[in-house]
Design an enzyme around this catalytic site. Structure first.
Site, mmCIF file in Angstrom:
data_model
loop_
_atom_site.group_PDB
_atom_site.id
_atom_site.type_symbol
_atom_site.label_atom_id
_atom_site.label_comp_id
_atom_site.label_asym_id
_atom_site.label_seq_id
_atom_site.Cartn_x
_atom_site.Cartn_y
_atom_site.Cartn_z
ATOM 1 C CG ASP A 193 -1.800 1.209 1.315
ATOM 2 O OD1 ASP A 193 -2.415 1.545 0.294
ATOM 3 O OD2 ASP A 193 -1.864 1.861 2.382
ATOM 4 C CB SER A 194 0.244 4.803 -0.483
ATOM 5 O OG SER A 194 -0.858 4.915 0.393
ATOM 6 C CB CYS A 197 -3.515 0.271 -2.429
ATOM 7 S SG CYS A 197 -3.524 1.994 -2.946
ATOM 8 C CD GLU A 247 0.298 6.901 6.049
ATOM 9 O OE1 GLU A 247 1.446 6.905 6.533
ATOM 10 O OE2 GLU A 247 -0.262 5.863 5.639
ATOM 11 C CB CYS A 290 -9.241 4.599 0.878
ATOM 12 S SG CYS A 290 -7.577 4.946 1.468
ATOM 13 C CG HIS A 305 -4.702 4.992 4.565
ATOM 14 N ND1 HIS A 305 -4.181 4.474 3.406
ATOM 15 C CD2 HIS A 305 -3.643 5.515 5.261
ATOM 16 C CE1 HIS A 305 -2.868 4.681 3.386
ATOM 17 N NE2 HIS A 305 -2.522 5.314 4.495
#
Ligand code: DGL
Length: 270
Positions: free
Chosen positions: A10-11, A73, A151, A185, A187
């Site tokens: 994932d990012s 992702c 994040e 997403c 996240h």
């Protein structure tokens, strides 16, 4: 082959929502996780850039001899679809499992989707759902501030910043009368409490991480790739920025201390 690790990327932290569920569903599997923390977020980048990043992430995992890859992702799954035909090991994104889980959950056929700007602009979830069902109506909203919040550790549902950002994004979906909301997403499940409070208890939240972990277990079984040994799996984490922030936040999220277990790599070399 069966005893190799599963690669997940994932990012940043988001894919851990799939990794954590996979650890529960298949506790004997080894996992190699890559979070592209030096280049997060992906969701506001161009299609070409996201494709380039995704290819490098896959190449890095392949260089570690993984037996299967999960693009944990929503953005990569929506934008870099060509990867499905080029990755030489079983490969899945999050779209299909998540779209199916939403259709199973909805009663009134009104489904909300929240995701990054790239995901929402691609209409990937909407298209997938319409292929599976002619009756469902899909309402989409992009939430570009969610990934930076996560994040940076802003995840507490009582935090005034978290609350107001979440309410601002999801209130149009409440007005549409959705009974199911796709957290499109990976996240976003980290903000599940805040999103759940804003949507109310009558709306079912679909966690793309969980749906994908369950689908991956099926995929490995079908390909006869489940690990033979039944000892506890081992986990390795890689990132493309300094490990400190990831170690702290990922450790809290996974409920495990992963200090000194995260390695920084140069992703541009892959
Ligand atoms: N977690 C990712 C997703 O599912 C990436 C978000 C981002 O980096 O913008 O879309």
């Amino acid at each position: 082959m069966r005893n190799r690790a599963i690669g997940i990327f994932d990012s940043g932290l988001g894919g851990l929502t799939a990794a954590r569920e996979l650890m529960k569903v298949l506790p004997s599997e080894d996992i190699i996780y890559f979070g592209d923390t030096g280049r997060v977020p992906y969701g506001n980048k161009s299609v070409d850039t996201i494709k380039k990043y995704a290819k490098q992430d896959v190449n890095f995992l392949l260089s570690n001899n993984v037996k299967a890859i999960i693009a944990a992702c929503g953005t990569v799954s929506s934008v870099a679809k060509d990867l499905y035909n080029t990755v030489p090991v079983p490969y899945t994104g999050v779209l299909r499992p998540t779209a199916k889980a939403a259709l199973n959950a909805t009663k009134n056929g009104r489904i909300g989707v929240i995701g990054t700007t790239a995901t929402i602009n691609s209409h990937s979830y909407k298209n997938h759902i319409s292929e599976l069902s002619k009756d469902a109506e899909v309402f989409e909203v992009d939430c570009p501030l969610f990934v930076p919040l996560v994040e940076n550790g802003f995840t507490d549902s009582e935090d005034i910043i978290v609350k107001s950002v979440v309410e601002r994004y999801v209130s149009p979906l409440l007005e549409k009368g959705v009974d199911t909301l796709i957290l499109g997403c990976t996240h976003y499940p980290i903000l599940k409490n805040a999103i759940g409070k804003a949507m109310g208890e009558n709306v079912t939240l679909i966690d793309s991480g969980r749906a994908t972990a369950l689908y991956t277990a099926e995929l490995l079984r079908e390909n006869n790739l489940l690990r033979e040994e039944k000892t506890e799996g081992t986990y390795k984490f890689y990132v493309s920025d300094t490990p400190d922030n990831f170690e702290n936040l990922a450790g809290v999220f996974l409920g495990k201390n992963i200090d000194n277990q995260v390695t920084q790599i140069q992703i541009e070399e892959y």
